[in-house]
Motif scaffolding. Structure first.
Motif, PDB file in Angstrom:
ATOM      1  N   PHE A  33       0.895  -1.194   0.228  1.00  0.00           N
ATOM      2  CA  PHE A  33      -0.078   0.183   0.072  1.00  0.00           C
ATOM      3  C   PHE A  33       0.847   1.329  -0.013  1.00  0.00           C
ATOM      4  O   PHE A  33       1.728   1.587   0.891  1.00  0.00           O
ATOM      5  CB  PHE A  33      -0.862   0.034   1.301  1.00  0.00           C
ATOM      6  CG  PHE A  33      -1.497   1.339   1.523  1.00  0.00           C
ATOM      7  CD1 PHE A  33      -2.846   1.359   0.945  1.00  0.00           C
ATOM      8  CD2 PHE A  33      -1.287   2.346   2.081  1.00  0.00           C
ATOM      9  CE1 PHE A  33      -3.801   2.542   1.004  1.00  0.00           C
ATOM     10  CE2 PHE A  33      -1.976   3.385   2.307  1.00  0.00           C
ATOM     11  CZ  PHE A  33      -3.348   3.489   1.847  1.00  0.00           C
ATOM     12  N   ILE A  34       0.681   1.744  -0.887  1.00  0.00           N
ATOM     13  CA  ILE A  34       1.601   3.348  -1.076  1.00  0.00           C
ATOM     14  C   ILE A  34       0.832   4.459  -0.463  1.00  0.00           C
ATOM     15  O   ILE A  34      -0.304   4.795  -0.552  1.00  0.00           O
ATOM     16  CB  ILE A  34       1.895   3.621  -2.592  1.00  0.00           C
ATOM     17  CG1 ILE A  34       2.550   2.447  -3.377  1.00  0.00           C
ATOM     18  CG2 ILE A  34       2.812   5.022  -2.664  1.00  0.00           C
ATOM     19  CD1 ILE A  34       2.974   2.718  -4.975  1.00  0.00           C
ATOM     20  N   ASN A  35       1.678   5.017   0.716  1.00  0.00           N
ATOM     21  CA  ASN A  35       0.774   5.956   1.587  1.00  0.00           C
ATOM     22  C   ASN A  35       0.218   7.189   0.775  1.00  0.00           C
ATOM     23  O   ASN A  35      -0.838   7.550   1.077  1.00  0.00           O
ATOM     24  CB  ASN A  35       1.962   6.502   2.373  1.00  0.00           C
ATOM     25  CG  ASN A  35       3.255   7.168   1.954  1.00  0.00           C
ATOM     26  OD1 ASN A  35       3.208   7.184   0.644  1.00  0.00           O
ATOM     27  ND2 ASN A  35       4.196   7.685   2.834  1.00  0.00           N
ATOM     28  N   SER A  36       0.892   7.499  -0.296  1.00  0.00           N
ATOM     29  CA  SER A  36       0.181   8.649  -1.107  1.00  0.00           C
ATOM     30  C   SER A  36      -1.279   8.480  -1.677  1.00  0.00           C
ATOM     31  O   SER A  36      -1.998   9.153  -1.975  1.00  0.00           O
ATOM     32  CB  SER A  36       1.384   9.187  -2.059  1.00  0.00           C
ATOM     33  OG  SER A  36       1.610   8.277  -2.873  1.00  0.00           O
ATOM     34  N   ASN A  37      -1.483   7.054  -1.913  1.00  0.00           N
ATOM     35  CA  ASN A  37      -2.485   6.717  -2.610  1.00  0.00           C
ATOM     36  C   ASN A  37      -3.664   6.835  -1.495  1.00  0.00           C
ATOM     37  O   ASN A  37      -4.914   6.578  -2.171  1.00  0.00           O
ATOM     38  CB  ASN A  37      -2.354   5.110  -3.015  1.00  0.00           C
ATOM     39  CG  ASN A  37      -1.690   4.966  -4.232  1.00  0.00           C
ATOM     40  OD1 ASN A  37      -1.423   6.066  -5.055  1.00  0.00           O
ATOM     41  ND2 ASN A  37      -1.408   3.583  -4.567  1.00  0.00           N
ATOM     42  N   GLY A  38      -3.403   6.894  -0.473  1.00  0.00           N
ATOM     43  CA  GLY A  38      -4.497   7.086   0.652  1.00  0.00           C
ATOM     44  C   GLY A  38      -5.174   8.184   0.553  1.00  0.00           C
ATOM     45  O   GLY A  38      -6.124   8.519   1.038  1.00  0.00           O
ATOM     46  N   TYR A  39      -4.712   9.362  -0.137  1.00  0.00           N
ATOM     47  CA  TYR A  39      -5.249  10.657  -0.428  1.00  0.00           C
ATOM     48  C   TYR A  39      -6.599  10.374  -0.889  1.00  0.00           C
ATOM     49  O   TYR A  39      -7.978  10.552  -0.402  1.00  0.00           O
ATOM     50  CB  TYR A  39      -4.443  11.702  -0.886  1.00  0.00           C
ATOM     51  CG  TYR A  39      -3.407  12.367  -0.189  1.00  0.00           C
ATOM     52  CD1 TYR A  39      -3.870  13.031   1.102  1.00  0.00           C
ATOM     53  CD2 TYR A  39      -2.079  12.163  -0.548  1.00  0.00           C
ATOM     54  CE1 TYR A  39      -3.081  13.782   1.550  1.00  0.00           C
ATOM     55  CE2 TYR A  39      -1.130  12.962   0.227  1.00  0.00           C
ATOM     56  CZ  TYR A  39      -1.326  13.537   1.492  1.00  0.00           C
ATOM     57  OH  TYR A  39      -0.665  14.539   2.112  1.00  0.00           O
ATOM     58  N   SER A  40      -6.750   9.809  -1.973  1.00  0.00           N
ATOM     59  CA  SER A  40      -8.076   9.742  -2.743  1.00  0.00           C
ATOM     60  C   SER A  40      -8.118   8.600  -3.717  1.00  0.00           C
ATOM     61  O   SER A  40      -9.145   7.969  -3.860  1.00  0.00           O
ATOM     62  CB  SER A  40      -7.960  10.901  -3.645  1.00  0.00           C
ATOM     63  OG  SER A  40      -7.127  11.023  -4.642  1.00  0.00           O
ATOM     64  N   LEU A  41      -6.823   8.042  -4.155  1.00  0.00           N
ATOM     65  CA  LEU A  41      -6.921   6.933  -5.063  1.00  0.00           C
ATOM     66  C   LEU A  41      -7.338   5.731  -4.444  1.00  0.00           C
ATOM     67  O   LEU A  41      -8.228   4.943  -4.735  1.00  0.00           O
ATOM     68  CB  LEU A  41      -5.562   6.637  -5.665  1.00  0.00           C
ATOM     69  CG  LEU A  41      -5.524   5.311  -6.562  1.00  0.00           C
ATOM     70  CD1 LEU A  41      -6.305   5.305  -7.940  1.00  0.00           C
ATOM     71  CD2 LEU A  41      -4.098   5.121  -6.934  1.00  0.00           C
ATOM     72  N   ALA A  42      -6.649   5.447  -3.310  1.00  0.00           N
ATOM     73  CA  ALA A  42      -7.141   3.998  -2.369  1.00  0.00           C
ATOM     74  C   ALA A  42      -7.191   4.447  -0.939  1.00  0.00           C
ATOM     75  O   ALA A  42      -6.287   4.149  -0.161  1.00  0.00           O
ATOM     76  CB  ALA A  42      -6.130   3.039  -2.526  1.00  0.00           C
ATOM     77  N   PRO A  43      -8.075   5.361  -0.660  1.00  0.00           N
ATOM     78  CA  PRO A  43      -8.357   5.407   1.015  1.00  0.00           C
ATOM     79  C   PRO A  43      -8.580   4.193   1.616  1.00  0.00           C
ATOM     80  O   PRO A  43      -9.373   3.411   1.172  1.00  0.00           O
ATOM     81  CB  PRO A  43      -9.486   6.236   1.068  1.00  0.00           C
ATOM     82  CG  PRO A  43      -9.991   7.029  -0.295  1.00  0.00           C
ATOM     83  CD  PRO A  43      -9.280   6.086  -1.208  1.00  0.00           C
ATOM     84  N   PRO A  44      -7.884   3.738   2.603  1.00  0.00           N
ATOM     85  CA  PRO A  44      -7.839   2.431   3.340  1.00  0.00           C
ATOM     86  C   PRO A  44      -9.079   1.989   3.567  1.00  0.00           C
ATOM     87  O   PRO A  44      -9.540   0.629   3.775  1.00  0.00           O
ATOM     88  CB  PRO A  44      -6.911   2.809   4.563  1.00  0.00           C
ATOM     89  CG  PRO A  44      -6.129   4.060   4.486  1.00  0.00           C
ATOM     90  CD  PRO A  44      -6.929   4.742   3.515  1.00  0.00           C
ATOM     91  N   GLU A  45     -10.265   2.876   3.993  1.00  0.00           N
ATOM     92  CA  GLU A  45     -11.156   2.666   4.506  1.00  0.00           C
ATOM     93  C   GLU A  45     -12.414   1.884   3.164  1.00  0.00           C
ATOM     94  O   GLU A  45     -13.311   1.128   3.492  1.00  0.00           O
ATOM     95  CB  GLU A  45     -12.259   3.922   5.053  1.00  0.00           C
ATOM     96  CG  GLU A  45     -11.667   4.326   6.320  1.00  0.00           C
ATOM     97  CD  GLU A  45     -10.440   5.196   6.078  1.00  0.00           C
ATOM     98  OE1 GLU A  45      -9.794   5.680   6.929  1.00  0.00           O
ATOM     99  OE2 GLU A  45     -10.074   5.591   4.686  1.00  0.00           O
ATOM    100  N   THR A  46     -11.898   2.240   1.983  1.00  0.00           N
ATOM    101  CA  THR A  46     -12.478   1.651   0.836  1.00  0.00           C
ATOM    102  C   THR A  46     -12.099   0.355   0.442  1.00  0.00           C
ATOM    103  O   THR A  46     -12.668  -0.099  -0.543  1.00  0.00           O
ATOM    104  CB  THR A  46     -12.377   2.650  -0.264  1.00  0.00           C
ATOM    105  OG1 THR A  46     -11.180   2.722  -0.672  1.00  0.00           O
ATOM    106  CG2 THR A  46     -13.142   4.167   0.172  1.00  0.00           C
TER     107      THR A  46
END
Length: 371
Positions: A33-46
């Motif tokens: 999991f790339i941390n920057s993806n958590g902003y909008s591309l892949a929020p962990p909750e999704t």
């Protein structure tokens, strides 16, 4: 998208199979999991937390004294991304989340591993990060140790292992390693201390190559050179690691959720080993980009290498799709490996643009469940 594989399974049956599988040996699905993806591309909750047995959070870094540092404090800490990922264990109690450590730009691993005091700092700060942010262990992404670093790499892993074994339950220790072992890896020794090898079985061909080639071919091609046959495909890399002394039950074969693109020197010559002028317009498109936006491209299935490629005009891309991922997962299982590793979870069809959400990762699980 071959979604028919999933339609016959009930939700309850699917969850029961996943629940039992993540506790079994030989069936790892390690997701980076790339941390920057958590902003909008892949929020962990999704994300569906049941599709991975392990998540490796990429990345934290090290400083010149060997202490761990945040790669992006605003994101990792202020936005709570560490906790948002480790909290996925509430949805899947069997999930293990590791913190992956890199030092790509500064290349500090050699100097840290060579110094006993800096190694001690590394071990101490690793313990603090794991305990503070609820990680289950550490993943070392040293790309890559040279022959001069070999003994120091072993020393670093040995000291981490000694500390990690004091935890209850013991913390996990893994490493991302290059496709083929060389003098930088004392394989029998590092095998003693690692729980898992995440073998980066991709990036075999790219803009550094003299011609087009698959990013992650499963098998050799009849037009490959002898070096390419014995080094530049997944099956060869797995064989080379085993021959060097790694044990299958610690090895995860890498799966690339992206491709590598080239610009053809002649648009009329578009097969394997076609001359190139450099990388493609989009050099490393993700699976999602390819499945959603490359529909006008001509697709060719390479029966020898069990991989597809596509071309349009002077653009050419070698990549993985449902067919090739199925072949790779089956191969990993046939070799009695620990499982597979995915780089990276954000490359999947997260929003269902081509079919089912997280369709490629669901396929990985489906193949393992039915092997």
């Amino acid at each position: 998208m071959q979604s028919q594989w999933f339609l016959s399974r009930s939700i309850i049956g699917f969850l029961l199979m996943i629940s039992s599988r993540v506790n079994a040996s030989g069936n790892n699905v390690v997701c980076y999991f790339i941390n920057s993806n958590g902003y909008s591309l892949a929020p962990p909750e999704t994300l569906d937390a049941n599709l991975c047995t392990h998540i490796n959070y990429a990345f934290a870094e090290i400083d010149e004294e060997g202490f761990l540092t945040y790669q992006n404090e605003k994101l990792d800490i202020d936005a709570g991304m560490y906790y948002r990922v480790t909290n996925l264990t509430a949805k899947n109690p069997s999930l293990k989340v590791l913190l992956s450590i890199e030092s790509f730009s500064a290349n500090l691993f050699p100097s840290v591993a060579a110094d006993a005091n800096k190694r001690k700092n590394f071990v101490t700060s690793s313990k603090e990060f794991i305990e503070t942010y609820n990680f289950h262990g550490l993943d070392i992404d040293w790309e890559k140790p040279t022959a001069n670093d070999s003994d120091n790499f072993v020393a670093l892993l040995r000291e981490l292992r000694t500390e990690f074994d004091q935890a209850s339950p013991k913390w996990l220790l893994s490493a991302a390693v290059y496709p083929n072992p060389d003098a930088g890896y004392n394989v029998p020794e590092i095998t003693k201390y690692l729980d898992m090898f995440n073998i980066m079985t991709y990036n075999y061909f790219g803009p550094w190559s003299p011609y087009t080639g698959q990013n992650a071919p499963l098998f050799e091609s009849s037009i490959d050179s002898n070096f390419e046959r014995t080094n530049l495909n997944v099956a060869a890399s797995i064989k080379n690691w085993i021959n060097a002394g790694a044990t299958q039950h610690k090895m995860n074969a890498g799966l690339a959720f992206y491709g590598r693109a080239f610009t053809l020197a002649n648009a009329e010559i578009h097969g394997l080993h076609a001359n190139i002028t450099g990388p493609g317009t989009t050099a490393t498109p993700t699976y999602r980009q390819i499945c959603s936006s490359y529909n006008e491209w001509t697709r060719v299935w390479d029966q020898e290498q069990k991989n597809p490629y596509k071309y349009l005009g002077d653009q050419w891309v070698g990549y993985d799709d449902e067919m090739s991922i199925t072949e790779k997962v089956k191969y990993a299982m046939s070799q009695d490996l620990a499982g597979v590793m995915v780089w990276h979870i954000g490359g999947d069809d997260l929003n269902g643009e081509c079919g089912e959400k997280q369709g490629l990762l669901k396929l990985v699980n489906d193949v393992i469940d039915n092997y």
